[in-house]
Design a protein around this motif. Structure first.
Motif, mmCIF file in Angstrom:
data_model
loop_
_atom_site.group_PDB
_atom_site.id
_atom_site.type_symbol
_atom_site.label_atom_id
_atom_site.label_comp_id
_atom_site.label_asym_id
_atom_site.label_seq_id
_atom_site.Cartn_x
_atom_site.Cartn_y
_atom_site.Cartn_z
ATOM 1 N N SER A 1 -0.086 -2.276 4.535
ATOM 2 C CA SER A 1 0.842 -1.200 4.894
ATOM 3 C C SER A 1 2.285 -1.710 4.934
ATOM 4 C CB SER A 1 0.470 -0.603 6.254
ATOM 5 O OG SER A 1 0.761 -1.498 7.302
ATOM 6 N N LEU A 2 3.199 -0.794 4.706
ATOM 7 C CA LEU A 2 4.627 -1.100 4.731
ATOM 8 C C LEU A 2 5.059 -1.716 6.067
ATOM 9 C CD1 LEU A 2 7.527 -0.800 3.491
ATOM 10 C CD2 LEU A 2 7.566 1.457 4.546
ATOM 11 N N PRO A 3 4.711 -1.115 7.223
ATOM 12 C CA PRO A 3 5.131 -1.724 8.480
ATOM 13 C C PRO A 3 4.575 -3.144 8.672
ATOM 14 C CG PRO A 3 4.390 0.525 8.865
ATOM 15 C CD PRO A 3 4.042 0.178 7.439
ATOM 16 N N ALA A 4 3.336 -3.380 8.254
ATOM 17 C CA ALA A 4 2.743 -4.713 8.391
ATOM 18 C C ALA A 4 3.472 -5.723 7.508
ATOM 19 C CB ALA A 4 1.254 -4.670 8.047
ATOM 20 N N MET A 5 3.779 -5.333 6.278
ATOM 21 C CA MET A 5 4.499 -6.237 5.374
ATOM 22 C C MET A 5 5.864 -6.604 5.958
ATOM 23 S SD MET A 5 3.572 -4.987 1.514
ATOM 24 C CE MET A 5 4.039 -6.483 0.646
ATOM 25 N N GLY B 1 0.833 -1.193 0.000
ATOM 26 C CA GLY B 1 0.000 0.000 0.000
ATOM 27 C C GLY B 1 0.869 1.245 0.000
ATOM 28 N N SER B 2 0.266 2.384 0.152
ATOM 29 C CA SER B 2 1.004 3.645 0.146
ATOM 30 C C SER B 2 2.014 3.683 1.283
ATOM 31 C CB SER B 2 0.046 4.823 0.293
ATOM 32 O OG SER B 2 0.783 6.017 0.488
ATOM 33 N N PRO B 3 3.308 3.772 0.963
ATOM 34 C CA PRO B 3 4.310 3.830 2.027
ATOM 35 C C PRO B 3 4.207 5.116 2.855
ATOM 36 C CG PRO B 3 5.366 3.557 -0.121
ATOM 37 C CD PRO B 3 3.903 3.733 -0.349
ATOM 38 N N ALA B 4 3.552 6.121 2.329
ATOM 39 C CA ALA B 4 3.412 7.388 3.044
ATOM 40 C C ALA B 4 2.281 7.346 4.063
ATOM 41 C CB ALA B 4 3.173 8.523 2.052
#
Length: 161
Positions: A138-142, A92-95
């Motif tokens: 989300s980036l942290p979840a991945m 998803g959006s890294p921002a």
């Protein structure tokens, strides 16, 4: 020459339509009566920390703290969960900070968990409804569950817990 004049005329017409509100505005300001999404008070992330505007690396985009990551991978009561199914996720959006999954498996925002069978790791997320197939994680979840950021990976999704 006629093509140039025609194109310039069309540009002028479209510009005028934008001025009188016939075209959607590129300006993201709210119109009266519209609401913007608000963060939920019970979200896993208590303080929204946006990545810096010059962020380039994964570590710069992931603004979660060690405490937030620990809370996101804490075990949940399996009896309180309901399996929603499997979905293919992309980054998803890294921002957009926090732990979330945008998916068509839910019709309303909810708390949930994502399990990546390839690693056996899972993470608690906010489930966000979207239309269509596929999902965005989300980036942290991945990062927490070990999904390669450039892959399309199949995950299992659970609500509740």
């Amino acid at each position: 020459m006629r093509k140039t004049v025609g194109i310039l005329g069309l540009c002028g017409i479209l510009a005028g339509c934008g001025q009188v509100g016939l075209l959607p505005s590129a300006n993201p300001t709210q119109s009266e009566g519209q609401t913007r999404p608000q963060s939920r008070p019970d979200a896993l992330q208590t303080e929204v920390r946006l990545p810096p505007t010059n962020a380039r690396t994964v570590d710069e985009f992931d603004t979660t703290t060690a405490e937030e990551r620990a809370a996101a991978v804490a075990p949940t009561a399996a009896s309180a969960e309901q399996a929603l199914g499997s979905t293919v996720v992309s980054l998803g959006s890294p921002a957009q900070p926090g732990f979330w999954l945008e998916t068509s498996l839910v019709s309303a925002p909810a708390k949930g968990r994502v399990l990546y069978p390839a690693t056996g790791e899972s993470v608690q997320v906010d489930l966000i409804p979207i239309d269509g197939g596929g999902s965005r994680l989300s980036l942290p979840a991945m990062r927490l569950i070990g999904v390669p950021l450039t892959d399309l990976a199949e995950v299992q999704v659970f609500s509740g817990g």
